[in-house]
Design a protein around this motif. Structure first.
Motif, PDB file in Angstrom:
ATOM      1  N   PRO A  72       0.831  -1.206   0.000  1.00  0.00           N
ATOM      2  CA  PRO A  72       0.000   0.000   0.000  1.00  0.00           C
ATOM      3  C   PRO A  72       0.867   1.259   0.000  1.00  0.00           C
ATOM      4  CG  PRO A  72      -0.660  -1.529   1.748  1.00  0.00           C
ATOM      5  CD  PRO A  72       0.649  -2.011   1.223  1.00  0.00           C
ATOM      6  N   ASN A  73       0.252   2.379  -0.300  1.00  0.00           N
ATOM      7  CA  ASN A  73       0.961   3.653  -0.187  1.00  0.00           C
ATOM      8  C   ASN A  73       1.462   3.826   1.236  1.00  0.00           C
ATOM      9  OD1 ASN A  73       0.468   4.463  -2.857  1.00  0.00           O
ATOM     10  ND2 ASN A  73      -1.535   5.282  -2.317  1.00  0.00           N
ATOM     11  N   GLY A  74       2.732   4.237   1.372  1.00  0.00           N
ATOM     12  CA  GLY A  74       3.312   4.435   2.689  1.00  0.00           C
ATOM     13  C   GLY A  74       3.840   3.175   3.339  1.00  0.00           C
ATOM     14  N   ALA A  75       3.885   2.073   2.584  1.00  0.00           N
ATOM     15  CA  ALA A  75       4.342   0.812   3.169  1.00  0.00           C
ATOM     16  C   ALA A  75       5.850   0.752   3.337  1.00  0.00           C
ATOM     17  CB  ALA A  75       3.879  -0.372   2.306  1.00  0.00           C
ATOM     18  N   GLY A  76       6.599   1.614   2.622  1.00  0.00           N
ATOM     19  CA  GLY A  76       8.050   1.622   2.742  1.00  0.00           C
ATOM     20  C   GLY A  76       8.790   1.225   1.480  1.00  0.00           C
ATOM     21  N   ILE A  84       5.052  -5.907   0.940  1.00  0.00           N
ATOM     22  CA  ILE A  84       5.536  -5.180   2.108  1.00  0.00           C
ATOM     23  C   ILE A  84       4.401  -4.341   2.675  1.00  0.00           C
ATOM     24  CG2 ILE A  84       6.434  -3.282   0.693  1.00  0.00           C
ATOM     25  CD1 ILE A  84       8.707  -2.980   2.727  1.00  0.00           C
ATOM     26  N   ASP A  85       4.250  -4.345   3.993  1.00  0.00           N
ATOM     27  CA  ASP A  85       3.230  -3.548   4.653  1.00  0.00           C
ATOM     28  C   ASP A  85       3.726  -3.179   6.042  1.00  0.00           C
ATOM     29  OD1 ASP A  85       0.853  -2.194   4.918  1.00  0.00           O
ATOM     30  OD2 ASP A  85      -0.337  -3.952   5.467  1.00  0.00           O
ATOM     31  N   HIS A  86       3.491  -1.932   6.429  1.00  0.00           N
ATOM     32  CA  HIS A  86       3.960  -1.427   7.723  1.00  0.00           C
ATOM     33  C   HIS A  86       5.464  -1.683   7.911  1.00  0.00           C
ATOM     34  CE1 HIS A  86      -0.128  -0.504   8.857  1.00  0.00           C
ATOM     35  NE2 HIS A  86      -0.500  -1.759   8.653  1.00  0.00           N
ATOM     36  N   PHE A  88      -3.460  -9.112  -2.796  1.00  0.00           N
ATOM     37  CA  PHE A  88      -3.123  -7.835  -2.161  1.00  0.00           C
ATOM     38  C   PHE A  88      -4.123  -7.500  -1.054  1.00  0.00           C
ATOM     39  CE2 PHE A  88      -3.021  -3.278  -1.686  1.00  0.00           C
ATOM     40  CZ  PHE A  88      -1.690  -2.928  -1.874  1.00  0.00           C
ATOM     41  N   VAL A  89      -5.411  -7.595  -1.390  1.00  0.00           N
ATOM     42  CA  VAL A  89      -6.447  -7.240  -0.414  1.00  0.00           C
ATOM     43  C   VAL A  89      -6.432  -8.203   0.761  1.00  0.00           C
ATOM     44  CG1 VAL A  89      -8.928  -7.005  -0.058  1.00  0.00           C
ATOM     45  CG2 VAL A  89      -7.889  -6.121  -2.141  1.00  0.00           C
ATOM     46  N   ARG A  90      -6.283  -9.498   0.476  1.00  0.00           N
ATOM     47  CA  ARG A  90      -6.298 -10.489   1.553  1.00  0.00           C
ATOM     48  C   ARG A  90      -5.109 -10.311   2.496  1.00  0.00           C
ATOM     49  NH1 ARG A  90      -8.750 -15.485   1.350  1.00  0.00           N
ATOM     50  NH2 ARG A  90     -10.169 -14.451  -0.097  1.00  0.00           N
ATOM     51  N   LEU A  91      -3.937 -10.004   1.935  1.00  0.00           N
ATOM     52  CA  LEU A  91      -2.736  -9.888   2.767  1.00  0.00           C
ATOM     53  C   LEU A  91      -2.666  -8.584   3.546  1.00  0.00           C
ATOM     54  CD1 LEU A  91      -0.052 -11.318   0.313  1.00  0.00           C
ATOM     55  CD2 LEU A  91      -0.893 -12.415   2.395  1.00  0.00           C
ATOM     56  N   THR A  92      -3.086  -7.482   2.905  1.00  0.00           N
ATOM     57  CA  THR A  92      -2.919  -6.176   3.540  1.00  0.00           C
ATOM     58  C   THR A  92      -4.188  -5.676   4.217  1.00  0.00           C
ATOM     59  OG1 THR A  92      -3.536  -4.890   1.570  1.00  0.00           O
ATOM     60  CG2 THR A  92      -1.223  -5.565   1.772  1.00  0.00           C
TER      61      THR A  92
END
Length: 318
Positions: free
Chosen positions: A38-42, A208-210, A304-308
């Motif tokens: 997502p946006n801002g995930a790094g 990648i997320d958070h 993507f939706v399921r993971l994030t």
């Protein structure tokens, strides 16, 4: 396995904000690694560190066998980078930009002209070759920036959202160029909002997320993690999403993926025809009108939706 990009425990802090929280990556040489999130995930922060433009707070990063902190010049000599903002010389023409960079890569004047001609044609810039870059539209500047990164085949190429805003034809030209470079041995790390782009190009995808890698694998493997066939329902009336989602949840036995902007609901179809028949029966009983319904293979959108737990970024939907 020879790796061209290696990160271990990569951390980046901006004051109290933790942008990267222990990212581990090992990218095999001569492959394309997709970095999604997502946006801002790094994602862009990771690319800036790996390309030696930003120092990490902690962790180790090696690119092309060199430490990006202790040996940044060795890294820069072996990489190419296309960031989210085009970095071209506004005063020079499109051809002038390409020839200048060709000479910086130690091509002769004749070789630089020949390579400039090839890239101008490949990226649809031949007619604008003699115009100053400052007169180019945003999309044209983006294509010129990509053409510059394709002049030579770097050992490692970082592409950060390379085709944002491009039309389908030019996106496909970029894909072809990436495949050609990989065929010559270049390792590519690609961040993108376009999930079909990652599906087309990436040998392995890291989600990648958070600031952490939460899933990794080839596209087909990631899709298989959310099950086999998917039942896809597109509603005529967006107001019916809640009732329709409840029906799919009851029939499939799991919470469906809802993409409200598209009026689309997806859920596993374990028994294919039986699942489809039962959903159609219940939707009809509730007088819910659909514009499309069918069984299909899962996509990276569902992954993507399921993971994030978030919708696909808006850029993917336009």
């Amino acid at each position: 396995m020879e790796t061209s990009i290696l990160t271990e425990g990569l951390v980046k802090r901006y004051g109290s904000t933790l942008a990267l929280n222990g990212v581990d990556l090992a990218v095999r040489s001569g492959t394309v690694r997709g970095l999604l999130g997502p946006n801002g995930a790094g994602k862009s922060t990771a690319v800036r560190i790996m390309s030696s433009l930003l120092r990490p707070t902690a962790g180790r990063v090696e690119v092309a066998g060199f430490d990006v902190v202790r040996q940044p010049m060795e890294v820069r000599y072996r990489i190419g980078l296309t960031g989210q903002n085009a970095a071209v010389d506004d005063v020079l023409t499109g051809r002038g930009n390409l020839e200048m960079f060709g000479k910086l890569y130690h091509l002769s004047a004749k070789q630089a002209r020949r390579r400039a001609d090839e890239l101008l044609e490949q990226f649809g810039l031949t007619e604008a070759a003699g115009k100053q870059a400052k007169t180019y539209s945003g999309g044209m500047r983006r294509r010129l920036d990509l053409a510059i990164s394709f002049i030579m085949a770097p050992q490692v190429l970082f592409l950060d959202e390379p085709t944002t805003g491009m039309d389908p034809r030019h996106r496909m030209e970029v894909w072809r160029g990436v495949r050609e470079l990989v065929g010559k041995g270049t390792t590519v790390l690609l961040t993108t909002h376009y999930l079909d782009e990652a599906d087309q190009l990436a040998d392995v995808i890291s989600v990648i997320d958070h600031g952490k890698v939460i899933a990794e694998g080839p596209p087909a493997e990631l899709k298989s993690r959310i099950g086999g066939d998917q039942l896809d329902v597109v509603l005529s009336n967006q107001d019916d999403i809640g009732r329709a989602a409840a029906i799919l949840a009851a029939v499939a036995g799991v919470q469906p993926v809802v993409q409200k902007e598209l009026s689309r609901i997806s859920a596993p179809a374990v028994h294919r025809a039986a699942t489809l028949t039962e959903v159609v029966r219940q939707l009809d009983a509730e007088a819910i009108v659909v514009s499309d319904i069918g069984i299909r293979q899962p996509t990276l959108d569902e992954v993507f939706v399921r993971l994030t737990g978030r919708d696909v970024p808006q850029e993917e939907l336009v």
